[in-house]
Design a protein around this motif. Structure first.
Motif, PDB file in Angstrom:
ATOM      1  N   LEU A  56       0.809  -1.220   0.000  1.00 46.68           N
ATOM      2  CA  LEU A  56       0.000   0.000   0.000  1.00 46.68           C
ATOM      3  C   LEU A  56       0.844   1.274   0.000  1.00 46.68           C
ATOM      4  N   ALA A  57       2.135   1.157  -0.250  1.00 45.66           N
ATOM      5  CA  ALA A  57       3.030   2.315  -0.212  1.00 45.66           C
ATOM      6  C   ALA A  57       2.644   3.357  -1.260  1.00 45.66           C
ATOM      7  N   GLY A  58       1.978   2.956  -2.312  1.00 42.01           N
ATOM      8  CA  GLY A  58       1.588   3.885  -3.362  1.00 42.01           C
ATOM      9  C   GLY A  58       0.492   4.851  -2.955  1.00 42.01           C
ATOM     10  N   ILE A  59      -0.268   4.506  -1.923  1.00 40.43           N
ATOM     11  CA  ILE A  59      -1.355   5.397  -1.499  1.00 40.43           C
ATOM     12  C   ILE A  59      -0.970   6.273  -0.317  1.00 40.43           C
ATOM     13  N   GLN A  60       0.324   6.293   0.021  1.00 37.68           N
ATOM     14  CA  GLN A  60       0.803   7.132   1.129  1.00 37.68           C
ATOM     15  C   GLN A  60       0.425   8.601   0.956  1.00 37.68           C
ATOM     16  N   PRO A  61       0.594   9.193  -0.237  1.00 45.36           N
ATOM     17  CA  PRO A  61       0.202  10.608  -0.383  1.00 45.36           C
ATOM     18  C   PRO A  61      -1.300  10.833  -0.203  1.00 45.36           C
ATOM     19  N   ILE A  62      -2.090   9.859  -0.602  1.00 40.85           N
ATOM     20  CA  ILE A  62      -3.551   9.993  -0.476  1.00 40.85           C
ATOM     21  C   ILE A  62      -3.963   9.946   0.989  1.00 40.85           C
ATOM     22  N   THR A  63      -3.367   9.019   1.756  1.00 42.44           N
ATOM     23  CA  THR A  63      -3.719   8.941   3.180  1.00 42.44           C
ATOM     24  C   THR A  63      -3.255  10.194   3.925  1.00 42.44           C
ATOM     25  N   SER A  64      -2.112  10.724   3.532  1.00 39.26           N
ATOM     26  CA  SER A  64      -1.643  11.956   4.164  1.00 39.26           C
ATOM     27  C   SER A  64      -2.566  13.122   3.841  1.00 39.26           C
ATOM     28  N   LEU A  65      -3.012  13.206   2.602  1.00 36.86           N
ATOM     29  CA  LEU A  65      -3.922  14.277   2.204  1.00 36.86           C
ATOM     30  C   LEU A  65      -5.257  14.174   2.936  1.00 36.86           C
ATOM     31  N   ILE A  66      -5.792  12.971   3.049  1.00 39.39           N
ATOM     32  CA  ILE A  66      -7.052  12.774   3.773  1.00 39.39           C
ATOM     33  C   ILE A  66      -6.871  13.140   5.248  1.00 39.39           C
ATOM     34  N   GLY A  67      -5.738  12.775   5.830  1.00 41.08           N
ATOM     35  CA  GLY A  67      -5.461  13.120   7.220  1.00 41.08           C
ATOM     36  C   GLY A  67      -5.366  14.618   7.435  1.00 41.08           C
ATOM     37  N   ILE A  68      -4.688  15.313   6.537  1.00 45.44           N
ATOM     38  CA  ILE A  68      -4.560  16.771   6.650  1.00 45.44           C
ATOM     39  C   ILE A  68      -5.919  17.436   6.508  1.00 45.44           C
ATOM     40  N   LEU A  69      -6.712  16.977   5.547  1.00 45.15           N
ATOM     41  CA  LEU A  69      -8.049  17.552   5.366  1.00 45.15           C
ATOM     42  C   LEU A  69      -8.937  17.307   6.578  1.00 45.15           C
ATOM     43  N   ALA A  70      -8.854  16.110   7.166  1.00 46.63           N
ATOM     44  CA  ALA A  70      -9.658  15.810   8.355  1.00 46.63           C
ATOM     45  C   ALA A  70      -9.276  16.715   9.509  1.00 46.63           C
ATOM     46  N   ILE A  71      -7.974  16.909   9.711  1.00 43.81           N
ATOM     47  CA  ILE A  71      -7.516  17.778  10.793  1.00 43.81           C
ATOM     48  C   ILE A  71      -8.004  19.202  10.576  1.00 43.81           C
ATOM     49  N   LEU A  72      -7.844  19.711   9.362  1.00 41.20           N
ATOM     50  CA  LEU A  72      -8.254  21.084   9.074  1.00 41.20           C
ATOM     51  C   LEU A  72      -9.758  21.286   9.224  1.00 41.20           C
ATOM     52  N   VAL A  73     -10.537  20.398   8.635  1.00 43.43           N
ATOM     53  CA  VAL A  73     -11.995  20.563   8.655  1.00 43.43           C
ATOM     54  C   VAL A  73     -12.542  20.485  10.072  1.00 43.43           C
ATOM     55  N   PHE A  74     -12.156  19.463  10.806  1.00 44.55           N
ATOM     56  CA  PHE A  74     -12.722  19.297  12.138  1.00 44.55           C
ATOM     57  C   PHE A  74     -12.181  20.312  13.131  1.00 44.55           C
ATOM     58  N   SER A  75     -10.951  20.781  12.921  1.00 47.20           N
ATOM     59  CA  SER A  75     -10.440  21.863  13.768  1.00 47.20           C
ATOM     60  C   SER A  75     -11.221  23.151  13.524  1.00 47.20           C
ATOM     61  N   LEU A  76     -11.488  23.451  12.259  1.00 44.58           N
ATOM     62  CA  LEU A  76     -12.266  24.650  11.947  1.00 44.58           C
ATOM     63  C   LEU A  76     -13.685  24.558  12.497  1.00 44.58           C
ATOM     64  N   VAL A  77     -14.265  23.367  12.440  1.00 48.55           N
ATOM     65  CA  VAL A  77     -15.611  23.193  12.998  1.00 48.55           C
ATOM     66  C   VAL A  77     -15.600  23.412  14.505  1.00 48.55           C
ATOM     67  N   LEU A  78     -14.591  22.882  15.189  1.00 47.43           N
ATOM     68  CA  LEU A  78     -14.498  23.092  16.640  1.00 47.43           C
ATOM     69  C   LEU A  78     -14.305  24.563  16.979  1.00 47.43           C
TER      70      LEU A  78
END
Length: 61
Positions: A28-50
């Motif tokens: 699954l090493a090929g999807i590392q950038p995708i998981t990082s992008l999803i993680g960054i988006l989750a942090i940003l979105v939920f932090s802004l909501v809080l």
């Protein structure tokens, strides 16, 4: 405290877990950038909501 606030905090922690997920050396090493992008988006979105919910609680709405 609001139950949704704990859910948002859990989502932020899940975002950090996705960023730190070690996929090097696995098939699954090929999807590392995708998981990082999803993680960054989750942090940003939920932090802004809080932050938004905190401001609305201070204002009184």
């Amino acid at each position: 405290m609001d139950k949704l606030a704990f859910l948002f905090l859990a989502c932020i922690l899940a975002g950090f877990a996705l960023i730190k997920l070690p996929l090097a050396g696995s098939p699954l090493a090929g999807i590392q950038p995708i998981t990082s992008l999803i993680g960054i988006l989750a942090i940003l979105v939920f932090s802004l909501v809080l932050i938004f919910r905190g401001i609305m609680a201070l204002v009184g709405k």
